[in-house]
Design a protein around this motif. Structure first.
Motif, mmCIF file in Angstrom:
data_model
loop_
_atom_site.group_PDB
_atom_site.id
_atom_site.type_symbol
_atom_site.label_atom_id
_atom_site.label_comp_id
_atom_site.label_asym_id
_atom_site.label_seq_id
_atom_site.Cartn_x
_atom_site.Cartn_y
_atom_site.Cartn_z
ATOM 1 N N GLY A 103 4.325 10.251 2.996
ATOM 2 C CA GLY A 103 2.717 8.938 2.886
ATOM 3 C C GLY A 103 2.894 8.202 3.341
ATOM 4 O O GLY A 103 3.171 8.073 4.158
ATOM 5 N N ASP A 104 2.157 7.096 2.982
ATOM 6 C CA ASP A 104 1.877 5.946 3.519
ATOM 7 C C ASP A 104 3.397 4.800 3.708
ATOM 8 O O ASP A 104 2.791 4.009 2.239
ATOM 9 C CB ASP A 104 0.844 5.349 3.784
ATOM 10 N N PRO A 105 4.015 4.755 4.184
ATOM 11 C CA PRO A 105 5.339 3.049 3.718
ATOM 12 C C PRO A 105 4.942 1.709 3.619
ATOM 13 O O PRO A 105 5.035 0.859 2.806
ATOM 14 C CB PRO A 105 6.330 3.581 5.216
ATOM 15 N N ALA A 106 3.413 1.801 4.489
ATOM 16 C CA ALA A 106 2.773 0.523 4.046
ATOM 17 C C ALA A 106 1.944 0.519 3.316
ATOM 18 O O ALA A 106 1.579 -0.966 2.503
ATOM 19 C CB ALA A 106 2.097 0.375 5.729
ATOM 20 N N LEU A 107 1.799 1.285 2.746
ATOM 21 C CA LEU A 107 0.783 1.238 1.351
ATOM 22 C C LEU A 107 1.850 1.445 0.385
ATOM 23 O O LEU A 107 1.358 1.034 -0.895
ATOM 24 C CB LEU A 107 -0.208 3.038 1.178
ATOM 25 N N GLY A 108 2.697 2.685 0.559
ATOM 26 C CA GLY A 108 3.761 1.969 -0.696
ATOM 27 C C GLY A 108 3.496 3.303 -1.811
ATOM 28 O O GLY A 108 2.770 3.935 -1.362
ATOM 29 N N GLU A 109 4.136 3.893 -2.227
ATOM 30 C CA GLU A 109 3.962 5.046 -3.507
ATOM 31 C C GLU A 109 3.582 5.128 -4.333
ATOM 32 O O GLU A 109 2.820 5.585 -5.536
ATOM 33 C CB GLU A 109 5.428 5.392 -4.075
ATOM 34 N N GLY A 111 0.805 2.264 -4.316
ATOM 35 C CA GLY A 111 -0.754 2.079 -3.528
ATOM 36 C C GLY A 111 -0.641 0.650 -3.577
ATOM 37 O O GLY A 111 -2.026 0.069 -3.636
ATOM 38 N N SER A 112 0.262 -0.290 -4.123
ATOM 39 C CA SER A 112 0.224 -2.027 -3.807
ATOM 40 C C SER A 112 0.255 -2.346 -2.506
ATOM 41 O O SER A 112 -0.290 -3.742 -2.248
ATOM 42 C CB SER A 112 2.084 -2.660 -4.705
ATOM 43 N N GLY A 113 0.430 -1.242 -1.474
ATOM 44 C CA GLY A 113 -0.023 -2.246 -0.049
ATOM 45 C C GLY A 113 -0.934 -2.165 0.800
ATOM 46 O O GLY A 113 -1.961 -1.854 -0.523
ATOM 47 N N ASP A 114 -1.106 -1.155 1.660
ATOM 48 C CA ASP A 114 -2.469 -1.087 2.330
ATOM 49 C C ASP A 114 -2.795 -0.446 2.576
ATOM 50 O O ASP A 114 -1.367 0.765 2.885
ATOM 51 C CB ASP A 114 -3.154 -2.710 3.672
ATOM 52 N N ALA A 115 -3.526 0.826 2.753
ATOM 53 C CA ALA A 115 -4.067 2.024 3.338
ATOM 54 C C ALA A 115 -4.345 2.178 4.676
ATOM 55 O O ALA A 115 -5.499 1.509 5.206
ATOM 56 C CB ALA A 115 -4.404 3.035 2.669
ATOM 57 N N ASP A 116 -4.344 3.487 4.990
ATOM 58 C CA ASP A 116 -5.358 3.215 6.898
ATOM 59 C C ASP A 116 -6.516 4.009 6.338
ATOM 60 O O ASP A 116 -6.810 4.474 5.357
ATOM 61 C CB ASP A 116 -4.494 4.812 7.102
ATOM 62 N N LEU A 117 -7.632 2.513 7.147
ATOM 63 C CA LEU A 117 -9.353 3.824 6.851
ATOM 64 C C LEU A 117 -9.337 4.642 6.753
ATOM 65 O O LEU A 117 -10.030 5.272 5.924
ATOM 66 C CB LEU A 117 -9.516 2.334 8.430
#
Length: 576
Positions: A103-109, A111-117
């Protein structure tokens, strides 16, 4: 880390003549998880096909307007799509659950972070996907006579009840796994040019060559596509393969990428057609999803509901990275980690049975079951329960989605709000109520936190599923789905899992904390039972009266076992 290889064979498995040579070219396939667990019935996420690309291009521009940021959080997504923030957070959480690899570490498991556009755009695009519909039943009116149209299964299973699926062997009218995969691949084939246009960067020029994709952007297509061996896309694409890691690869025209993907999709269809030839000649392959279920016998323990323990076929088959438990009736099945191939489990069309999945997996699907108890030990991403009736689900999971079910009870240890969508009736939720020796280890392995349990906080969306063209007639207005009620604490009971294999483990009790009101009810029952036992011992009865009392208690207990559906579990416990 890439997803597990789709066609990987267990190390202990014997070689077969049909084994694919090591030099065979990798086959491009759709990433099924995105389509099976990544679709949300939120109307404002589903755009008309005719304006889909244009609408998403405008959404992209709005998200970039704040200074060219390529990361998207819930607030920004909600504002861009004009949806409530909690729905935007749900969308990002769902995206996080279906991203490939780690997954995306910045998004978090969660989804509380931010996602790649780029991931957000791909996620939004496939919300337009329509699931493959079942083939028509040859005797739909006759089936409808025994399955009323007011059922919770009305729509996608309008003419096929779960019981009829077993009794009439009508599974052949439902899309196979291969059919669904081909449908998904055809969808990507049709829409790939638009998808690439959303991801591509513009350079000076007015021709098609002005749209290019970098190697990094190209890898984001792994959200939708993957190769059989789990190889990263850029390692197979000739225009990015063997690039110098210290020197970024030059961008590639989007048109060239499009041609390459279409060529690989065409090759995949050819590969599927070639594999279908032996099947047409009745030369079934053990990995074929359409192989006769009775032929797919493995070492999974099954037990008939009768005391004699009559042997029953083991209806299990493996398809790529998914294990299936399908078509069981009036029996008990237990599966442990050694029985699971891949990272997904699907329990399909099982009736009047008890299914124990005592293994860590990423994804689990329960579909078309009735009068069955299903234990899902530890699911690290998502559980989806759909078109089930009078089923008890006991699940420890990160997320769960419940759709089109009725008269079901869910005993949950869940880290996020249970998502309830579709046409549901008389659902009940309760706290998690069981354990087995390896449960704690399995929870750690898949990342489920037993200290967080949101079993009583359902997130309810609408009745109409825009991805399911048969669920409701076109033009039907949407309303909020019926939510679930909390199970009466006096009706709550712990579920005992038989220890058939005498395996040792550190888990000696339920790892999820039981709410005080349920603890109090359990203590009251225990005290009441002790009082009853004491009163019986104090009664001065002769042998005949004692025998009459014992027979009466036995008869009442037997009636309760049958009425509650626990008789099958009792046979399981007797078989230890």
């Amino acid at each position: 880390m890439a997803d597990e290889p789709l066609d990987a064979t267990p190390a202990a498995a014997p070689e077969t003549p049909a084994a694919v040579p090591a030099t065979a070219s990798p086959v491009l396939r759709p990433r099924r998880v995105a389509f099976e667990h990544g679709l949300l019935p939120i109307p404002k996420l589903v755009f008309p096909e005719g304006t889909l690309t244009q609408t998403l291009a405008h959404t992209k521009d709005r998200l970039l307007a704040g200074g060219g940021a390529v990361r998207v959080d819930a607030a920004a997504l909600g504002e861009a799509l004009q949806i409530p923030r909690e729905q935007a957070a749900l969308a990002l959480g769902t995206l996080a659950a279906v991203l490939p690899g780690e997954g995306d570490p910045a998004l978090g498991e969660d989804g509380s972070g931010d996602a790649d556009l780029r991931d957000v755009l791909l996620f939004l695009y496939i919300q337009s996907y329509k699931r493959l519909v079942p083939r028509a039943h040859k005797d739909s009116p006759a089936v409808a006579d025994v399955w009323p149209s007011t059922s919770a299964f009305d729509g996608y299973l309008s003419a096929l009840s779960p019981i009829q699926l077993v009794r009439s062997n009508s599974r052949r009218f439902m899309p196979s796994q291969a059919d669904e995969e081909a449908h998904q691949l055809s969808y990507l084939q049709k829409h790939m040019v638009n998808i690439l246009s959303l991801l591509a960067d513009s350079v000076d020029g007015e021709r098609d060559e002005s749209m290019v994709l970098t190697a990094e952007t190209f890898e984001h297509l792994g959200f939708l596509l993957q190769f059989s061996e789990g190889t990263p896309l850029s390692q197979v694409a000739t225009f990015f393969a063997n690039s110098d890691p210290y020197m970024p690869a030059a961008p590639v025209p989007a048109a060239q990428v499009h041609d390459w993907i279409l060529q690989n999709i065409a090759a995949s269809f050819e590969n599927t057609a070639e594999k279908s030839t032996p099947k047409e000649n009745n030369q079934h392959n053990s990995s074929d999803p359409d192989v006769t279920m009775a032929e797919a016998v493995t070492n999974t323990r099954t037990q008939n509901s009768s005391p004699s323990g009559t042997a029953v076929p083991n209806n299990q088959v493996h398809y790529r990275n998914t294990t299936f438990v399908e078509g069981f009736s009036k029996t008990s099945v237990v599966k442990q980690a050694s029985d699971i191939k891949g990272h997904s489990i699907k329990v399909l069309n099982c009736h009047d049975s008890v299914i124990y999945i005592l293994a860590p997996v990423k994804y689990a699907t329960v579909y078309g079951c009735s009068d069955t108890t299903i234990v899902l030990g530890a699911v690290g991403k998502v559980v989806k329960v759909e078109h089930c009736e009078r089923v008890q689900i006991i699940a420890a999971t990160k997320r769960i989605c419940i759709a089109n079910c009725r008269e079901c009870i869910f005993y949950l240890g869940v880290n996020h709000q249970p998502l309830i969508v579709g046409d549901n009736h008389k659902l009940q939720v309760a706290p998690f109520n069981t354990y087995y020796p390896q449960l704690g280890e399995h929870l750690v392995q898949v990342g489920v936190d037993p200290n967080i349990n949101k079993w009583d906080q359902p997130f309810v969306l609408g009745v109409v599923d825009p991805h399911d063209s048969l669920s409701h007639p076109a033009g039907v207005s949407d309303v909020q789905a019926e939510s679930a009620t909390c199970l009466d604490p006096d009706l709550f009971t712990n579920f005992l899992i038989p220890s058939w294999f005498e395996e040792q483990g550190p888990t000696k009790y339920n790892p999820f904390t039981l709410p005080e009101i349920y603890w109090a009810s359990q203590r009251k029952k225990h005290v009441s039972l002790e009082d009853i036992q004491k009163n019986i011992r104090e009664l001065e009865l002769d042998d005949n009266r004692k025998k009459e009392l014992a027979n009466a208690l036995h008869a009442q207990f037997k009636d309760w076992l049958y009425a509650s559906g626990n008789i099958r579990q009792l046979y399981c416990l007797q078989g230890e």
